[in-house]
Design an enzyme around this catalytic site. Structure first.
Site, PDB file in Angstrom:
ATOM      1  N   GLU A  99      46.207  42.923  46.602  1.00 43.29           N
ATOM      2  CA  GLU A  99      47.135  41.566  48.028  1.00 43.29           C
ATOM      3  C   GLU A  99      47.381  40.085  46.581  1.00 43.29           C
ATOM      4  O   GLU A  99      48.512  40.065  46.385  1.00 43.29           O
ATOM      5  CB  GLU A  99      46.975  41.098  48.853  1.00 43.29           C
ATOM      6  CG  GLU A  99      46.851  41.993  49.907  1.00 43.29           C
ATOM      7  CD  GLU A  99      46.386  41.775  51.027  1.00 43.29           C
ATOM      8  OE1 GLU A  99      46.098  40.034  51.298  1.00 43.29           O
ATOM      9  OE2 GLU A  99      46.238  42.526  52.268  1.00 43.29           O
ATOM     10  N   VAL A 100      46.547  39.930  46.011  1.00 39.82           N
ATOM     11  CA  VAL A 100      46.489  38.667  45.053  1.00 39.82           C
ATOM     12  C   VAL A 100      46.001  38.710  43.613  1.00 39.82           C
ATOM     13  O   VAL A 100      44.657  39.532  43.382  1.00 39.82           O
ATOM     14  CB  VAL A 100      45.785  37.638  45.428  1.00 39.82           C
ATOM     15  CG1 VAL A 100      45.690  35.755  45.019  1.00 39.82           C
ATOM     16  CG2 VAL A 100      46.034  37.685  47.431  1.00 39.82           C
ATOM     17  N   HIS A 104      39.172  38.516  41.991  1.00 46.69           N
ATOM     18  CA  HIS A 104      38.179  38.303  42.622  1.00 46.69           C
ATOM     19  C   HIS A 104      37.397  40.017  43.073  1.00 46.69           C
ATOM     20  O   HIS A 104      37.865  41.079  42.821  1.00 46.69           O
ATOM     21  CB  HIS A 104      39.012  38.398  43.369  1.00 46.69           C
ATOM     22  CG  HIS A 104      39.862  39.353  44.303  1.00 46.69           C
ATOM     23  ND1 HIS A 104      41.694  39.141  44.203  1.00 46.69           N
ATOM     24  CD2 HIS A 104      40.131  40.028  45.335  1.00 46.69           C
ATOM     25  CE1 HIS A 104      42.354  39.575  44.548  1.00 46.69           C
ATOM     26  NE2 HIS A 104      41.448  40.296  45.710  1.00 46.69           N
TER      27      HIS A 104
HETATM   28  P1  5GP Z   1      43.271  42.512  47.754  1.00 45.28           P
HETATM   29  O1  5GP Z   1      43.597  43.199  48.874  1.00 45.28           O
HETATM   30  O2  5GP Z   1      44.256  41.514  47.156  1.00 45.28           O
HETATM   31  O3  5GP Z   1      41.325  42.560  47.073  1.00 45.28           O
HETATM   32  O4  5GP Z   1      42.595  40.596  48.787  1.00 45.28           O
HETATM   33  C1  5GP Z   1      43.048  39.128  48.999  1.00 45.28           C
HETATM   34  C2  5GP Z   1      42.031  38.546  49.908  1.00 45.28           C
HETATM   35  O5  5GP Z   1      42.335  37.557  49.775  1.00 45.28           O
HETATM   36  C3  5GP Z   1      42.336  38.890  51.253  1.00 45.28           C
HETATM   37  O6  5GP Z   1      41.275  39.446  52.092  1.00 45.28           O
HETATM   38  C4  5GP Z   1      42.598  37.840  51.863  1.00 45.28           C
HETATM   39  O7  5GP Z   1      42.694  38.153  53.664  1.00 45.28           O
HETATM   40  C5  5GP Z   1      43.006  36.986  51.034  1.00 45.28           C
HETATM   41  N1  5GP Z   1      43.144  35.842  51.069  1.00 45.28           N
HETATM   42  C6  5GP Z   1      44.496  35.686  51.328  1.00 45.28           C
HETATM   43  N2  5GP Z   1      44.753  34.556  51.325  1.00 45.28           N
HETATM   44  C7  5GP Z   1      44.747  33.455  51.232  1.00 45.28           C
HETATM   45  C8  5GP Z   1      44.337  32.348  51.185  1.00 45.28           C
HETATM   46  O8  5GP Z   1      44.323  31.795  50.476  1.00 45.28           O
HETATM   47  N3  5GP Z   1      42.954  31.795  51.127  1.00 45.28           N
HETATM   48  C9  5GP Z   1      41.875  32.430  51.413  1.00 45.28           C
HETATM   49  N4  5GP Z   1      40.402  31.660  51.028  1.00 45.28           N
HETATM   50  N5  5GP Z   1      41.394  33.488  51.136  1.00 45.28           N
HETATM   51  C10 5GP Z   1      42.849  34.275  51.495  1.00 45.28           C
END
Ligand code: 5GP
Length: 121
Positions: A99-100, A104
């Site tokens: 998502e981001v 990470h």
């Molecule tokens: P991905 O799907 O990219 O591996 O995970 C992104 C993670 O970032 C998700 O678990 C989501 O809950 C977390 N996340 C998204 N926006 C924010 C934010 O503004 N602050 C924090 N601490 N976590 C976030």
């Protein structure tokens, strides 16, 4: 994919958005996930501009790569998950449901993390 400086983790790194910090050093920042999937759910991110694990492996320095994995170890220590075990995971791109778009590593623990994903038929 080019790095997007407006992604949410870039804003956290610049201090424009707050985070619940767990650990920080020269190479990495770790903070609690806003929507935790387990009692411990920490995100460990490099301070450099890397889109995903693929970009990081190809383009980060040895010091950055070592620093990130040391930071994961520090998070495990600080959150006391090592004694019972934990899971690290990184989603990459569309099939990985990332998502981001700032690399990470998720650290999950504090409870059974469940089985590994099963292949969908
Ligand atoms: P991905 O799907 O990219 O591996 O995970 C992104 C993670 O970032 C998700 O678990 C989501 O809950 C977390 N996340 C998204 N926006 C924010 C934010 O503004 N602050 C924090 N601490 N976590 C976030």
């Amino acid at each position: 994919m080019a790095y997007d400086d407006e992604n949410i983790f870039a804003k956290i790194l610049r201090g424009e958005i707050p985070c619940d910090k767990v650990y920080e050093d020269d190479h990495a920042l770790a903070f609690n996930d806003i929507s935790p999937q387990r009692p411990v759910h920490v995100l460990v991110i490099p301070k450099g501009r890397y889109v995903d694990a693929d970009d990081f492996a190809a383009n980060a320095s040895d010091a950055e790569i070592a620093g990130l994995f040391r930071a994961v170890g520090e998070v495990a220590k600080k959150t006391d998950v090592a004694k019972d075990g934990y899971r690290i995971l990184s989603n990459i791109g569309a099939h990985g449901h990332q998502e981001v778009p700032h690399f990470h590593i998720h650290v999950f623990g504090g409870a059974d993390t469940g089985p590994m994903i099963k292949r969908q038929e």
